[in-house]
Design an enzyme around this catalytic site. Structure first.
Site, PDB file in Angstrom:
ATOM      1  N   THR A 121      56.484  95.895  16.641  1.00  0.00           N
ATOM      2  CA  THR A 121      55.980  96.997  15.816  1.00  0.00           C
ATOM      3  C   THR A 121      54.452  97.016  15.918  1.00  0.00           C
ATOM      4  OG1 THR A 121      57.848  96.710  14.339  1.00  0.00           O
ATOM      5  CG2 THR A 121      55.954  97.916  13.459  1.00  0.00           C
ATOM      6  N   GLU A 154      61.768  98.751  17.619  1.00  0.00           N
ATOM      7  CA  GLU A 154      63.064  98.174  17.259  1.00  0.00           C
ATOM      8  C   GLU A 154      63.366  98.472  15.790  1.00  0.00           C
ATOM      9  OE1 GLU A 154      65.478  96.625  19.137  1.00  0.00           O
ATOM     10  OE2 GLU A 154      66.400  97.079  17.210  1.00  0.00           O
ATOM     11  N   PHE A 155      64.605  98.888  15.532  1.00  0.00           N
ATOM     12  CA  PHE A 155      64.978  99.239  14.154  1.00  0.00           C
ATOM     13  C   PHE A 155      66.045  98.310  13.569  1.00  0.00           C
ATOM     14  CE2 PHE A 155      63.290 103.095  16.037  1.00  0.00           C
ATOM     15  CZ  PHE A 155      62.397 103.525  15.065  1.00  0.00           C
ATOM     16  N   LEU A 156      66.349  97.210  14.268  1.00  0.00           N
ATOM     17  CA  LEU A 156      67.424  96.355  13.757  1.00  0.00           C
ATOM     18  C   LEU A 156      67.060  95.742  12.407  1.00  0.00           C
ATOM     19  CD1 LEU A 156      66.507  93.142  14.122  1.00  0.00           C
ATOM     20  CD2 LEU A 156      67.186  93.556  16.473  1.00  0.00           C
ATOM     21  N   LYS A 157      68.118  95.443  11.636  1.00  0.00           N
ATOM     22  CA  LYS A 157      67.922  94.829  10.317  1.00  0.00           C
ATOM     23  C   LYS A 157      68.344  93.376  10.382  1.00  0.00           C
ATOM     24  CE  LYS A 157      70.976  97.653   8.339  1.00  0.00           C
ATOM     25  NZ  LYS A 157      71.310  98.610   9.393  1.00  0.00           N
ATOM     26  N   LYS A 210      58.078 104.227  13.949  1.00  0.00           N
ATOM     27  CA  LYS A 210      58.535 102.931  13.428  1.00  0.00           C
ATOM     28  C   LYS A 210      57.893 102.634  12.067  1.00  0.00           C
ATOM     29  CE  LYS A 210      60.058  98.894  12.800  1.00  0.00           C
ATOM     30  NZ  LYS A 210      61.421  98.564  12.503  1.00  0.00           N
ATOM     31  N   ASN A 214      59.813 102.390   8.081  1.00  0.00           N
ATOM     32  CA  ASN A 214      59.717 101.311   7.095  1.00  0.00           C
ATOM     33  C   ASN A 214      58.967 101.753   5.843  1.00  0.00           C
ATOM     34  OD1 ASN A 214      61.261  99.582   8.525  1.00  0.00           O
ATOM     35  ND2 ASN A 214      59.614  98.246   9.231  1.00  0.00           N
ATOM     36  N   TYR A 257      68.099 100.800  -4.836  1.00  0.00           N
ATOM     37  CA  TYR A 257      68.358  99.780  -5.846  1.00  0.00           C
ATOM     38  C   TYR A 257      67.061  99.310  -6.497  1.00  0.00           C
ATOM     39  CZ  TYR A 257      73.108  99.512  -4.167  1.00  0.00           C
ATOM     40  OH  TYR A 257      74.400  99.821  -3.837  1.00  0.00           O
ATOM     41  N   CYS A 266      58.942  92.463   7.651  1.00  0.00           N
ATOM     42  CA  CYS A 266      58.564  93.797   8.142  1.00  0.00           C
ATOM     43  C   CYS A 266      57.940  94.711   7.093  1.00  0.00           C
ATOM     44  CB  CYS A 266      59.775  94.469   8.773  1.00  0.00           C
ATOM     45  SG  CYS A 266      60.295  93.637  10.275  1.00  0.00           S
TER      46      CYS A 266
HETATM   47  N1  LIG Z   1      62.411  90.687  12.323  1.00  0.00           N
HETATM   48  C1  LIG Z   1      62.834  91.930  12.217  1.00  0.00           C
HETATM   49  O1  LIG Z   1      63.780  92.229  11.493  1.00  0.00           O
HETATM   50  C2  LIG Z   1      62.173  93.033  12.997  1.00  0.00           C
HETATM   51  C3  LIG Z   1      62.802  94.297  13.057  1.00  0.00           C
HETATM   52  C4  LIG Z   1      62.185  95.304  13.791  1.00  0.00           C
HETATM   53  C5  LIG Z   1      60.967  95.073  14.397  1.00  0.00           C
HETATM   54  N2  LIG Z   1      60.376  93.851  14.284  1.00  0.00           N
HETATM   55  C6  LIG Z   1      59.086  93.625  14.975  1.00  0.00           C
HETATM   56  O2  LIG Z   1      59.350  92.914  16.167  1.00  0.00           O
HETATM   57  C7  LIG Z   1      58.265  92.000  16.434  1.00  0.00           C
HETATM   58  C8  LIG Z   1      58.786  90.586  16.540  1.00  0.00           C
HETATM   59  O3  LIG Z   1      59.297  90.209  15.283  1.00  0.00           O
HETATM   60  P1  LIG Z   1      60.192  88.901  15.084  1.00  0.00           P
HETATM   61  O4  LIG Z   1      60.636  88.892  13.673  1.00  0.00           O
HETATM   62  O5  LIG Z   1      61.198  88.850  16.166  1.00  0.00           O
HETATM   63  O6  LIG Z   1      59.074  87.774  15.332  1.00  0.00           O
HETATM   64  P2  LIG Z   1      59.243  86.185  15.438  1.00  0.00           P
HETATM   65  O7  LIG Z   1      58.051  85.620  14.835  1.00  0.00           O
HETATM   66  O8  LIG Z   1      60.617  85.814  14.943  1.00  0.00           O
HETATM   67  O9  LIG Z   1      59.238  85.914  17.021  1.00  0.00           O
HETATM   68  C9  LIG Z   1      58.141  86.096  17.848  1.00  0.00           C
HETATM   69  C10 LIG Z   1      58.229  85.089  18.983  1.00  0.00           C
HETATM   70  O10 LIG Z   1      57.238  85.394  19.975  1.00  0.00           O
HETATM   71  C11 LIG Z   1      56.784  84.175  20.523  1.00  0.00           C
HETATM   72  N3  LIG Z   1      55.527  84.412  21.250  1.00  0.00           N
HETATM   73  C12 LIG Z   1      54.290  84.645  20.765  1.00  0.00           C
HETATM   74  N4  LIG Z   1      53.418  84.834  21.772  1.00  0.00           N
HETATM   75  C13 LIG Z   1      54.114  84.764  22.927  1.00  0.00           C
HETATM   76  C14 LIG Z   1      53.768  84.896  24.302  1.00  0.00           C
HETATM   77  N5  LIG Z   1      52.535  85.167  24.683  1.00  0.00           N
HETATM   78  N6  LIG Z   1      54.734  84.721  25.235  1.00  0.00           N
HETATM   79  C15 LIG Z   1      55.998  84.457  24.858  1.00  0.00           C
HETATM   80  N7  LIG Z   1      56.386  84.335  23.567  1.00  0.00           N
HETATM   81  C16 LIG Z   1      55.451  84.480  22.619  1.00  0.00           C
HETATM   82  C17 LIG Z   1      56.683  83.269  19.316  1.00  0.00           C
HETATM   83  O11 LIG Z   1      56.634  81.907  19.684  1.00  0.00           O
HETATM   84  C18 LIG Z   1      57.959  83.654  18.561  1.00  0.00           C
HETATM   85  O12 LIG Z   1      59.046  82.834  18.946  1.00  0.00           O
HETATM   86  C19 LIG Z   1      57.253  92.219  15.306  1.00  0.00           C
HETATM   87  O13 LIG Z   1      56.310  93.156  15.722  1.00  0.00           O
HETATM   88  C20 LIG Z   1      58.109  92.791  14.200  1.00  0.00           C
HETATM   89  O14 LIG Z   1      57.375  93.579  13.325  1.00  0.00           O
HETATM   90  C21 LIG Z   1      60.962  92.821  13.611  1.00  0.00           C
END
Ligand SMILES: NC(=O)c1ccc[n+]([C@@H]2O[C@H](COP(=O)([O-])OP(=O)(O)OC[C@H]3O[C@@H](n4cnc5c(N)ncnc54)[C@H](O)[C@@H]3O)[C@@H](O)[C@H]2O)c1
Length: 444
Positions: A121, A154-157, A210, A214, A257, A266
């Site tokens: 995001t 990405e829009f997953l929950k 995106k 949210n 709710y 997020c």
């Molecule tokens: N978690 C959610 O529900 C969700 C939903 C939609 C969108 N997003 C977005 O997706 C993105 C990722 O979120 P997340 O929750 O998966 O994050 P996360 O923190 O769970 O995972 C991020 C990963 O990236 C790795 N990383 C960092 N720098 C790197 C690099 N240079 N090379 C390889 N790996 C590297 C980290 O070690 C970590 O494992 C964010 O922008 C978030 O806002 C998250």
């Protein structure tokens, strides 16, 4: 298709596993050596329903592999998906350090044409920055290779991530290059056999979409929380109001709710980042500012009520049901439980907490401390406590034995931040029941 996912967190791991499940060859890259070593042994870094079996079967077939090697990863996939974190910077804006580092890695090692897909995001204009970062690296290498940058938010929950990934509501593609568009349409075709769900737009529109999604969901929650305060004052049950307005198809039931506020990795950071973008463009989002204020206040509303009811909390023991920011995840990032615990600790109280999944995460975050007890069951958490506070709506909390709760509590008091019960029910068992946006039941 061969593709690389950069960042193996919630989004990267789920996306990589689901894409491998459709028959693609996927390499998931991360910088975290422990995470990669564990994944290679089948140990998942997160709890997500259904994920373990998808990962396992695709690792077994060899379609899903894990790597720490950025060069190998840049060579592997024609598509390079960036799914690294975008945490809030000090001023609330999204910290793009990891996204741009990932882009540079691709530029440094790509051998030929690559489609770089922003799944993280990211604020409007980031695709341009990713493009510039890749171009810089290619210039440093003295080569001129073709590539395209696409925004594919990405829009997953969390808690339903595999299901969302397999059956997305929509696939937003911010793409301005026909070759890249064709490749991504092909990649996502198996996820939309029933009907087309792809929305193609400009990269900037995809980036803003995106945040808007949210921000809208957060707005609905804060609206209900704000209204709940009024409902309490005028003697109305906010649940009646929720049902009354949710039945209007223009409004719908979701995200209406009243409760103890939104959290997670997020909503809070995305609301902040969008506010920041708006300010940078001298177009402040006044409504969204209020959404954030209401939420900040809401997270500790239960503690304030506990103080009003019990007086000083120093030396008191409060049971807490739920640590994860929502059910079916172990994620505690920005969880309301944290605001509740930290404010109880600041008051000198002890917390006796139970969560079906997130206790390990809580221990990792807070370590061993005398004012935190992690209980093995909901009833164990309640034993000897001065009140029970509920912050996460796990299914197993929905029909508890109120008689058992009453017999274990020092004071028969429940503060329910998720409105799980009909107020008359705990009252019938002699429990004083405080919830959000409804009158107190069972009070002496
Ligand atoms: N978690 C959610 O529900 C969700 C939903 C939609 C969108 N997003 C977005 O997706 C993105 C990722 O979120 P997340 O929750 O998966 O994050 P996360 O923190 O769970 O995972 C991020 C990963 O990236 C790795 N990383 C960092 N720098 C790197 C690099 N240079 N090379 C390889 N790996 C590297 C980290 O070690 C970590 O494992 C964010 O922008 C978030 O806002 C998250």
């Amino acid at each position: 298709m061969n593709l690389t996912v950069i960042g193996t967190g919630y989004v990267g791991l789920v996306t990589g596993a689901c894409l491998a499940d459709m028959g693609n060859e996927v390499m998931c890259l991360d910088v975290d050596a422990t995470k990669i070593a564990n994944l290679r042994q089948g140990i998942l870094p997160i709890f997500e329903p259904g994920l373990e079996s998808v990962v396992k079967r695709n690792v077994e077939t060899g379609r899903l592999r894990f790597s720490l090697d950025a060069e190998e990863a840049a060579h592997f996939g024609v598509i390079q998906m960036i799914a690294v974190g975008t945490p809030p910077d000090e001023d609330g804006s999204a910290d793009l350090r990891y996204v741009l580092a990932a882009a540079r890695q691709v530029g440094r090692f790509m051998p030929d044409y690559r489609v770089i897909v922003d799944k993280s995001t990211v604020p409007v204009g980031t695709a341009d920055k990713v493009e510039a970062a890749v171009r810089d690296e290619l210039a440093l290498r003295g080569v001129d290779l073709p590539f395209s940058v696409v925004s594919n938010p990405e829009f997953l929950k969390e808690g339903a991530a595999v299901e969302d990934c397999m059956k997305p509501d929509r696939i937003v593609l911010g793409v301005e290059d026909p070759q890249a568009e064709a490749l991504l349409r092909e990649l996502y075709q198996p996820f939309q056999r029933n009907h087309e769900r792809t929305l193609v737009m400009s990269r900037r529109a995809a980036e803003l979409t995106k945040y808007a999604a949210n921000a809208m969901l957060a707005t609905r929650i804060s609206f209900m929380n704000d209204l709940a305060r009024v409902a309490e004052k005028v003697g109305v049950d906010i649940e009646d109001v929720r049902r009354g307005i949710g039945s209007d198809p223009r409004i719908g039931y979701s995200f209406l709710y009243a409760g103890t506020g939104y959290g997670g990795s997020c909503f809070p950071k995305d609301v902040q980042a969008l506010l920041r973008t708006a300010e940078e463009h001298a177009a402040p989002l006044r409504l969204l500012r209020a959404v954030e204020e209401v939420n900040d206040d809401q997270k500790t509303t239960l503690v304030r009520r506990a103080r009003e009811r019990l007086g000083s909390l120093r030396g008191k023991r409060l049971a807490l049901w739920g640590l994860a920011f929502k059910p079916n995840t172990d994620d505690m990032r920005e969880a309301p439980s944290r605001a509740v615990m930290e404010s109880l600790w600041a008051d000198g109280a002890t917390v006796s907490a139970y969560d079906p999944i997130a206790s390990d995460e809580c221990r990792r975050l807070y370590g061993d401390r005398p004012d935190l007890v992690l209980a093995a069951s909901p009833l164990e958490a309640v034993r000897g406590a001065d009140a029970l506070i509920i912050v996460t709506e796990w299914k197993e909390f929905r029909s508890p034995s109120f008689a058992e709760i009453k017999s274990r509590l020092n004071t028969p008091l429940i503060f329910d931040g998720r409105n799980l019960y009909e107020p008359a029910v705990p009252a019938r068992y002699g429990l004083e029941y405080h919830s959000i946006g409804r009158t107190v039941s069972g009070a002496a």
